[in-house]
Structures are given as structure tokens and as C-alpha cells.
Design a protein around this motif. Structure first.
Motif, short mmCIF file in Angstrom:
data_model
loop_
_atom_site.label_atom_id
_atom_site.label_comp_id
_atom_site.label_asym_id
_atom_site.label_seq_id
_atom_site.Cartn_x
_atom_site.Cartn_y
_atom_site.Cartn_z
N GLU A 39 0.83 -1.20 0.00
CA GLU A 39 0.00 0.00 0.00
C GLU A 39 0.87 1.25 0.00
O GLU A 39 2.05 1.19 0.32
CB GLU A 39 -0.87 0.03 1.26
CG GLU A 39 -1.97 -1.00 1.27
CD GLU A 39 -2.67 -1.03 2.62
OE1 GLU A 39 -2.79 0.03 3.25
OE2 GLU A 39 -3.09 -2.12 3.03
N THR A 40 0.21 2.38 -0.33
CA THR A 40 0.94 3.64 -0.20
C THR A 40 0.89 4.05 1.26
O THR A 40 -0.17 4.19 1.83
CB THR A 40 0.24 4.75 -1.00
OG1 THR A 40 -0.32 4.16 -2.16
CG2 THR A 40 1.20 5.84 -1.34
N CYS A 41 2.04 4.21 1.86
CA CYS A 41 2.10 4.59 3.27
C CYS A 41 3.00 5.80 3.43
O CYS A 41 3.76 6.15 2.53
CB CYS A 41 2.70 3.46 4.12
SG CYS A 41 1.82 1.93 3.97
N SER A 42 2.88 6.43 4.59
CA SER A 42 3.79 7.53 4.88
C SER A 42 4.03 7.57 6.37
O SER A 42 3.27 7.00 7.15
CB SER A 42 3.22 8.85 4.41
OG SER A 42 2.10 9.18 5.19
N ILE A 43 5.13 8.21 6.78
CA ILE A 43 5.38 8.37 8.21
C ILE A 43 5.49 9.85 8.50
O ILE A 43 5.89 10.63 7.63
CB ILE A 43 6.66 7.62 8.65
CG1 ILE A 43 7.84 8.00 7.78
CG2 ILE A 43 6.44 6.14 8.64
CD1 ILE A 43 9.12 7.33 8.21
N ASP A 44 5.12 10.25 9.73
CA ASP A 44 5.17 11.68 10.01
C ASP A 44 6.59 12.09 10.40
O ASP A 44 7.49 11.25 10.52
CB ASP A 44 4.15 12.08 11.09
CG ASP A 44 4.46 11.45 12.43
OD1 ASP A 44 5.63 11.10 12.66
OD2 ASP A 44 3.53 11.30 13.25
N TYR A 45 6.76 13.38 10.58
CA TYR A 45 8.10 13.92 10.77
C TYR A 45 8.80 13.32 12.00
O TYR A 45 9.96 12.92 11.94
CB TYR A 45 8.02 15.44 10.88
CG TYR A 45 9.30 16.02 11.37
CD1 TYR A 45 10.40 16.08 10.53
CD2 TYR A 45 9.43 16.46 12.68
CE1 TYR A 45 11.58 16.58 10.98
CE2 TYR A 45 10.62 16.97 13.13
CZ TYR A 45 11.69 17.03 12.28
OH TYR A 45 12.87 17.51 12.73
N GLY A 46 8.05 13.23 13.12
CA GLY A 46 8.65 12.73 14.35
C GLY A 46 9.11 11.29 14.20
O GLY A 46 10.20 10.92 14.62
N THR A 47 8.25 10.47 13.56
CA THR A 47 8.60 9.07 13.36
C THR A 47 9.83 8.96 12.48
O THR A 47 10.73 8.16 12.76
CB THR A 47 7.42 8.33 12.70
OG1 THR A 47 6.23 8.70 13.38
CG2 THR A 47 7.61 6.85 12.78
N ALA A 48 9.86 9.77 11.41
CA ALA A 48 11.02 9.72 10.52
C ALA A 48 12.29 10.05 11.29
O ALA A 48 13.32 9.39 11.11
CB ALA A 48 10.84 10.69 9.37
N GLY A 49 12.20 11.03 12.20
CA GLY A 49 13.36 11.40 12.99
C GLY A 49 13.81 10.24 13.87
O GLY A 49 15.00 9.93 13.94
N MET A 50 12.82 9.57 14.51
CA MET A 50 13.14 8.43 15.38
C MET A 50 13.82 7.32 14.57
O MET A 50 14.86 6.80 14.96
CB MET A 50 11.85 7.93 16.03
CG MET A 50 11.99 6.84 17.07
SD MET A 50 12.26 5.16 16.44
CE MET A 50 10.65 4.75 15.77
N VAL A 51 13.22 7.01 13.43
CA VAL A 51 13.76 5.93 12.59
C VAL A 51 15.17 6.28 12.13
O VAL A 51 16.07 5.43 12.12
CB VAL A 51 12.83 5.69 11.38
CG1 VAL A 51 13.47 4.69 10.43
CG2 VAL A 51 11.48 5.18 11.84
N ASN A 52 15.36 7.54 11.79
CA ASN A 52 16.68 7.94 11.33
C ASN A 52 17.71 7.80 12.45
O ASN A 52 18.85 7.40 12.22
CB ASN A 52 16.64 9.39 10.82
CG ASN A 52 17.79 9.67 9.89
OD1 ASN A 52 18.18 8.81 9.10
ND2 ASN A 52 18.36 10.85 9.98
N ASP A 53 17.27 8.12 13.68
CA ASP A 53 18.18 7.95 14.83
C ASP A 53 18.56 6.48 15.01
O ASP A 53 19.72 6.15 15.21
CB ASP A 53 17.52 8.47 16.11
CG ASP A 53 17.51 9.98 16.15
OD1 ASP A 53 18.22 10.58 15.31
OD2 ASP A 53 16.81 10.56 16.99
N VAL A 54 17.54 5.61 14.94
CA VAL A 54 17.79 4.17 15.07
C VAL A 54 18.77 3.72 14.00
O VAL A 54 19.73 2.99 14.27
CB VAL A 54 16.47 3.38 14.93
CG1 VAL A 54 16.76 1.89 14.84
CG2 VAL A 54 15.56 3.66 16.10
N ARG A 55 18.54 4.22 12.81
CA ARG A 55 19.37 3.82 11.68
C ARG A 55 20.82 4.23 11.91
O ARG A 55 21.75 3.47 11.72
CB ARG A 55 18.83 4.48 10.43
CG ARG A 55 19.61 4.13 9.20
CD ARG A 55 19.04 4.89 8.04
NE ARG A 55 19.91 4.76 6.89
CZ ARG A 55 19.80 5.49 5.82
NH1 ARG A 55 18.87 6.41 5.75
NH2 ARG A 55 20.62 5.33 4.82
#
Lengths: 334, 111
Positions: free
Chosen positions: A167-183
Motif C-alpha cells: 500500500e501507499t504509506c507515509s510516516i510523520d516527521y517525528g517518526t522519521a526522525g526516530m527511525v533515522n536515529d535508530v538507523r
């Protein structure tokens, strides 16, 4: 000041990633920063200053025409164009279950590689009674059954996340920041794990060849083969586990289109990555050079049995250079 | 009684250009000057100010250049152009006219 920055980031997160928008964000950020520092300088408390700066910010509606983003603002209001929104909890749980399942996959593969171990050992030690053979076969089938079971179970558990790919999905800004930190946090660990795995692959034949050179008994040789299997299996396990978290993060960050401000993480912004010129020059000629040396040495000395060792060594050098100098692999980040 | 942003919207350009006539300046300094000169009666929103900058720069009334503020930070400065001066004069005339028209309808309500 962080509160203000986060406020600004979240206001801009869903806007198109154009030079005008980036410039506006930067200019507005500077105005807010100036105002904030003056308020603090005049003796306001942090909270008061933040509240005043945010309340006097205005709204993006006013910038719509100046930045040519009227459509984007209206889309953002309805949220329809963004598809299914993946929440912070979902993202976290996805990353966890992905790590968990890749451990299961890795263990499954490990068992599969190790499955003929018992039979090899009994052959080497000369255990040839019917009971020994049965035990060996039983071990083989148990291991294979465990492997299949683990793979199937892990795949079933990951099935509920299939929508991320379909499906087409998206993540919000805060989640993207968290994921980027994890990465970012898992990046170094993953590189280390990969290096260990490659080292295991490169050295797995060493005990066996040492035993063979020393003229050891067949029992020891059998043991060497099992050790080889064990190291290969362990290497594969580490390799599978190492990439799971990073690949998960990459998939989540890739959900947002890079045309939006909050999708720009995908290109690896702010990762402090740099390309060392000398390292990339060495890397570009590393493999051709290795092949040339291999061919020349082998044809001159006819020692094909030894000369191939240059390839595992090249793998290690390649990995080390890439890890130390963080050279970006073009294909990986497409 | 606060100022109505609807009423003042048409005058933002005049206010900003007036300040730029005195000397080139940057975002926060302009907003600070507006605030202090009106004794806190008009506080311009950041987004209002920035959209006025981009619009007027596109129309050629002002131009931007990089500069360093008095506290040593790099800021985008704006200065008024010749077209901007003409536009400012027009806006002042327009305001005089508007004021004289509206003033005819301003009176104290007698109970």
C-alpha cells in the motif's frame, strides 16, 4: 530552542522539498531564533519565550502564494495524498519484529548449514553401527525440520507488515526522525557485524587446512570440516541479523516521497558521511588490481592452490575501507 | 483592543518600505522596529513579514543580499530599490486618500 525548531520542522514536514520552501524554513527559523534569544536576554523564562515566539509565528497559509505551495497546504489539510499513516508505535514494533524475525531466519539457516555435522563426525570417527547412522540421520532431519519451521514461522510473523510494501504509506516527521536515529545508531554496529561475518567466511577453512598440513588423523579432519560448517553458519547468521534493522529503517524512511521535506532523510541527510578521496580512488581500482595480481602470480608460479587467498583478503580490505571511510555505495542508496 | 490584521494587511508594504528607506535591514530587526515604534500596538507575524519580503522582491521593490548583523550572525538583508521608492510614494499617496475617505465616516456615537 529545540521546541521552536521542532515546531518549525513539523510545520514544514509535509511541504514539497523545493529550494523556495527550504529557504523560507531557514529564514523563518533565523527570525524565530533572533526573537527567542532576545527574549531570553531580556530575562524571560524559556517557556515564556517559546510560547511567545510560537504564538507570533503566524500561519503557513500566508506563505502559500509566495512559495507556490497552495496545493500542498490543501493536500496536507485533508491528508489524502499521503496514504496510510504509519504511527510511531507501529514503526517501532515493525523494526523490533523485523530484527526478531531475521534472527529466526538466521538461526534457521545456521541449523541447515550445521545439519550434516553429526554424519560427518561419525564417518570421521568411524562410528558405523546402525544406531550411529540412525542418530546421524535423525540429527540431520531434526535440524532441517527446525530450519523449515523457523523460516515459515518468521515469514508468517512478518506477513502482517506486508502492507508496507503493497500500500501507499507515509510516516510523520517525528517518526522519521526516530527511525533515522535508530538507523544511525545501528549503522556502526551493523558494519562491525558484517566485518566479523566476512572474517569468519575467510578463516573458516583455516583449521581444516592446518589439520591437513599437519597430517592429522581422520577424526581431526572430520572435526575440521564440522568447524568449517559451524563458522560458515555463524557468519551467515551474523550477516542476516546485521542488515535487518538498517534495511527496516531504510524501508520506513523510503515510504515518504523525497519530494517532501520529511522524505529528504532517505538520501542520508545529516549523517556526517563523507567520501575520502584517497579511499575511493583505492576502492575503484581494488578489484581489478586484485584480479591482475592473481592472474600474474598464478601464471608465473603455477601456485593456484595458494594464490586465490588474495580474494578473501581483498574482501576484508574492501569492507574495512568502506567502513572506516564511509564511502557511500551508490546502488545501496538509490 | 488589538489591531485587526485584515485592516493593516494593505499597509504592511508601506511599513516595511519605510523602515528600509532609512537603512537596509533583516527580518528580525524589522519586526523589532515595527514593534517598538508602534509601542507594542502592532506585532507583525513572522510569516506575514516573510511573505511580504518574497512578494516585494519578486516585484522588484526590494533586493536581498547577505550581511552580518550586529551580534555577528549571518542574515539575509534587504534594501529598497528605485522602483521600491516610487512604489512607496504611491502607497503613501494612496494612504492619504484612503484616510481622508474613511475619516469622513468616523465619529463618536452619541447616545
Amino acid at each position: 530552542m529545540n521546541t521552536i525548531r521542532n515546531y518549525l520542522e513539523s510545520m514544514f514536514a509535509k511541504l514539497p522539498n523545493t529550494p523556495e520552501v527550504i529557504k523560507a524554513k531557514c529564514e523563518l527559523g533565523q527570525m524565530m531564533e533572533d526573537k527567542y534569544s532576545e527574549l531570553i536576554h531580556n530575562g524571560k523564562s524559556e517557556n515564556e519565550a517559546v510560547a511567545q515566539v510560537i504564538s507570533e509565528f503566524g500561519n503557513l497559509e500566508e506563505l502559500a502564494d509566495a512559495l507556490g505551495i497552495r496545493e500542498a497546504i490543501q493536500d496536507g489539510g485533508t491528508g489524502n495524498s499521503a496514504g496510510r499513516e504509519v504511527s510511531l508505535e507501529e514503526a517501532r514494533s515493525y523494526l523490533d519484529s523485523r530484527a526478531h524475525c531475521s534472527l529466526l531466519h538466521g538461526l534457521g539457516t545456521f541449523f541447515a548449514v550445521l545439519s550434516p555435522g553429526w554424519i560427518i563426525l561419525s564417518a570421521a570417527f568411524g562410528w558405523s553401527t546402525r544406531l550411529d547412522l540412525t542418530a546421524g540421520l535423525l540429527f540431520l532431519f531434526t535440524m532441517i525440520a527446525a530450519c523449515v519451521g523457523l523460516h515459515v514461522y518468521a515469514s508468517l510473523r512478518m506477513r502482517k507488515w506486508a502492507f508496507l510494501k503493497t500500500e501507499t504509506c507515509s510516516i510523520d516527521y517525528g517518526t522519521a526522525g526516530m527511525v533515522n536515529d535508530v538507523r544511525r545508531a545501528s549503522r556502526d554496529m551493523a558494519a562491525l557485524q558484517r566485518t566479523v561475518a566476512v572474517l569468519l567466511f575467510c578463516t573458516c577453512y583455516v583449521p581444516l587446512s592446518l589439520f591437513a598440513v599437519a597430517g592429522a588423523s581422520s577424526a581431526l579432519l572430520g572435526f575440521g570440516v564440522v568447524l568449517l560448517l559451524f563458522m560458515t553458519g555463524l557468519g551467515t547468521l551474523i550477516l542476516i541479523v546485521s542488515s535487518s534493522r538498517e534495511n527496516g529503517c531504510r524501508l520506513l524512511l523510503g515510504l515518504n516521497s523525497p519530494q517532501r521535506v520529511d522524505g529528504s532523510y532517505y538520501k542520508g541527510q545529516g549523517e556526517g558521511k563523507y567520501t575520502n578521496k584517497a579511499a575511493s580512488a583505492i576502492l575503484s581500482v581494488l578489484w581489478p588490481t586484485a584480479v591482475c595480481i592473481y592472474l600474474i602470480v598464478s601464471f608465473l608460479t603455477f601456485s593456484w592452490a595458494v594464490s586465490w587467498i588474495i580474494f578473501p583478503i581483498t574482501v576484508v580490505v574492501d569492507r574495512l575501507l568502506k567502513t572506516v571511510f564511509r564511502v557511500k555505495e551508490g546502488k545501496e542508496n538509490e | 483592543m488589538g489591531i485587526s490584521s485584515d485592516v493593516i494587511r494593505g499597509c504592511n508594504d508601506t511599513i516595511i518600505l519605510c523602515l528600509l528607506l532609512e537603512e537596509p535591514s533583516y527580518g528580525y530587526e524589522i519586526s523589532k522596529k515595527i514593534r517598538s515604534r508602534t509601542k507594542d500596538a502592532y506585532i507583525i507575524k513572522e510569516t506575514t513579514l516573510y511573505s511580504a519580503f518574497t512578494r516585494m522582491e519578486k516585484d522588484g521593490y526590494i533586493e536581498s543580499f547577505p550581511g552580518v548583523s550586529e551580534n555577528g550572525k549571518r542574515r539575509t538583508y534587504y534594501r529598497i530599490t528605485d522602483t521600491g521608492r516610487m512604489y512607496y510614494a504611491e502607497k503613501c499617496e494612496e494612504w492619504e486618500l484612503t484616510k481622508s475617505v474613511v475619516e469622513r465616516f468616523i465619529k463618536e456615537i452619541q447616545e
